[in-house]
Design a protein around this motif. Structure first.
Motif, PDB file in Angstrom:
ATOM      1  N   ARG A  87       0.842  -1.187   0.000  1.00 20.06           N
ATOM      2  CA  ARG A  87       0.000   0.000   0.000  1.00 20.06           C
ATOM      3  C   ARG A  87       0.885   1.248   0.000  1.00 20.06           C
ATOM      4  NH1 ARG A  87       0.306  -1.457   5.369  1.00 20.06           N
ATOM      5  NH2 ARG A  87       0.538   0.266   6.824  1.00 20.06           N
ATOM      6  N   LYS A  88       0.308   2.357  -0.393  1.00 15.58           N
ATOM      7  CA  LYS A  88       1.049   3.618  -0.447  1.00 15.58           C
ATOM      8  C   LYS A  88       0.551   4.534   0.661  1.00 15.58           C
ATOM      9  CE  LYS A  88       2.642   7.179  -3.565  1.00 15.58           C
ATOM     10  NZ  LYS A  88       2.579   7.775  -4.885  1.00 15.58           N
ATOM     11  N   GLU A  89       1.481   5.044   1.446  1.00 17.18           N
ATOM     12  CA  GLU A  89       1.185   6.013   2.495  1.00 17.18           C
ATOM     13  C   GLU A  89       2.011   7.261   2.191  1.00 17.18           C
ATOM     14  OE1 GLU A  89       1.927   4.402   6.349  1.00 17.18           O
ATOM     15  OE2 GLU A  89       0.408   2.833   6.130  1.00 17.18           O
ATOM     16  N   ASP A  90       1.342   8.325   1.805  1.00 13.81           N
ATOM     17  CA  ASP A  90       2.006   9.547   1.355  1.00 13.81           C
ATOM     18  C   ASP A  90       2.899   9.199   0.167  1.00 13.81           C
ATOM     19  OD1 ASP A  90       0.738  11.174   3.327  1.00 13.81           O
ATOM     20  OD2 ASP A  90       2.161  10.407   4.803  1.00 13.81           O
ATOM     21  N   ASP A  91       4.208   9.404   0.293  1.00 13.42           N
ATOM     22  CA  ASP A  91       5.131   9.113  -0.809  1.00 13.42           C
ATOM     23  C   ASP A  91       5.928   7.834  -0.571  1.00 13.42           C
ATOM     24  OD1 ASP A  91       4.378  11.326  -2.274  1.00 13.42           O
ATOM     25  OD2 ASP A  91       5.876  12.620  -1.355  1.00 13.42           O
ATOM     26  N   VAL A  92       5.445   6.988   0.342  1.00 11.79           N
ATOM     27  CA  VAL A  92       6.169   5.778   0.716  1.00 11.79           C
ATOM     28  C   VAL A  92       5.283   4.556   0.467  1.00 11.79           C
ATOM     29  CG1 VAL A  92       7.223   4.547   2.655  1.00 11.79           C
ATOM     30  CG2 VAL A  92       7.478   7.022   2.481  1.00 11.79           C
ATOM     31  N   PHE A  93       5.876   3.513  -0.098  1.00 11.59           N
ATOM     32  CA  PHE A  93       5.171   2.246  -0.253  1.00 11.59           C
ATOM     33  C   PHE A  93       5.479   1.379   0.965  1.00 11.59           C
ATOM     34  CE2 PHE A  93       5.372   3.667  -4.617  1.00 11.59           C
ATOM     35  CZ  PHE A  93       4.111   3.338  -5.088  1.00 11.59           C
ATOM     36  N   GLY A 101       6.726 -10.227  14.257  1.00 15.72           N
ATOM     37  CA  GLY A 101       7.318  -9.017  14.825  1.00 15.72           C
ATOM     38  C   GLY A 101       7.093  -7.785  13.974  1.00 15.72           C
ATOM     39  N   GLY A 102       5.927  -7.624  13.438  1.00 16.20           N
ATOM     40  CA  GLY A 102       5.638  -6.413  12.677  1.00 16.20           C
ATOM     41  C   GLY A 102       5.185  -6.741  11.274  1.00 16.20           C
ATOM     42  N   GLY A 103       6.033  -7.386  10.532  1.00 15.16           N
ATOM     43  CA  GLY A 103       5.644  -7.848   9.220  1.00 15.16           C
ATOM     44  C   GLY A 103       5.458  -6.786   8.174  1.00 15.16           C
ATOM     45  N   TRP A 104       6.177  -5.683   8.268  1.00 15.54           N
ATOM     46  CA  TRP A 104       6.092  -4.676   7.192  1.00 15.54           C
ATOM     47  C   TRP A 104       7.448  -4.021   7.004  1.00 15.54           C
ATOM     48  CZ3 TRP A 104       7.477   0.127   8.865  1.00 15.54           C
ATOM     49  CH2 TRP A 104       7.390   0.366  10.227  1.00 15.54           C
ATOM     50  N   PHE A 105       7.613  -3.463   5.807  1.00 16.32           N
ATOM     51  CA  PHE A 105       8.880  -2.814   5.446  1.00 16.32           C
ATOM     52  C   PHE A 105       8.580  -1.524   4.726  1.00 16.32           C
ATOM     53  CE2 PHE A 105       9.649  -7.362   5.559  1.00 16.32           C
ATOM     54  CZ  PHE A 105      10.712  -7.426   6.419  1.00 16.32           C
TER      55      PHE A 105
END
Length: 105
Positions: A87-93, A101-105
Motif C-alpha cells: 500500500r502507499k502512504e504519502d510518498d512511501v510504499f 514481529g511487525g511484518g512490514w517494510f
C-alpha cells in the motif's frame, strides 16, 4: 528497526536475483523478499544449456551462483517471507508480510 529501503524486490527468482545484484552494485539499500527458495522454479531444472555464458549447469547450481553474487553486495538484505500486500502512504510504499514481529517494510 530501520526498515526503510530504496528498493524492495518481491520474488527471488532469476529476475529478482539479477535486480538485487544491479541494485547492490549501485549501493541502493535493497531488500529482497522471497517466500520459498531463492531461484524459484529454475531450481527444479536438471540441466541449463541455453543461458548466455553457461555451457551446461544445473538450475540449482546456477541460482546458488546468483545468490552468492547478490550476497556480495552489503547494501542488499534478504528475508524469507510471504508478501501479503502493498500500500502507499504519502510518498512511501509499505510492503506487508507474514513475518513475525511487525511484518512490514
Amino acid at each position: 528497526m530501520d526498515s526503510t529501503y530504496d528498493l524492495i524486490i518481491v520474488g527471488g527468482g532469476p529476475g529478482g536475483l539479477a535486480a538485487a545484484v544491479y541494485a547492490g552494485r549501485a549501493e541502493w539499500r535493497t531488500l529482497l523478499l522471497e517466500k520459498g527458495s531463492y531461484g524459484g522454479r529454475i531450481n527444479d531444472t536438471y540441466e541449463i544449456r541455453n543461458y548466455p555464458g553457461i555451457m551446461r549447469d544445473s538450475g540449482q547450481h546456477l541460482m546458488e551462483r546468483f545468490r552468492e553474487h547478490g550476497a556480495s553486495c552489503p547494501s542488499v538484505d534478504w528475508k524469507r517471507t510471504t508478501v501479503t500486500g502493498i500500500r502507499k502512504e504519502d510518498d512511501v510504499f509499505v510492503v506487508e508480510t507474514k513475518r513475525r514481529g511487525g511484518g512490514w517494510f
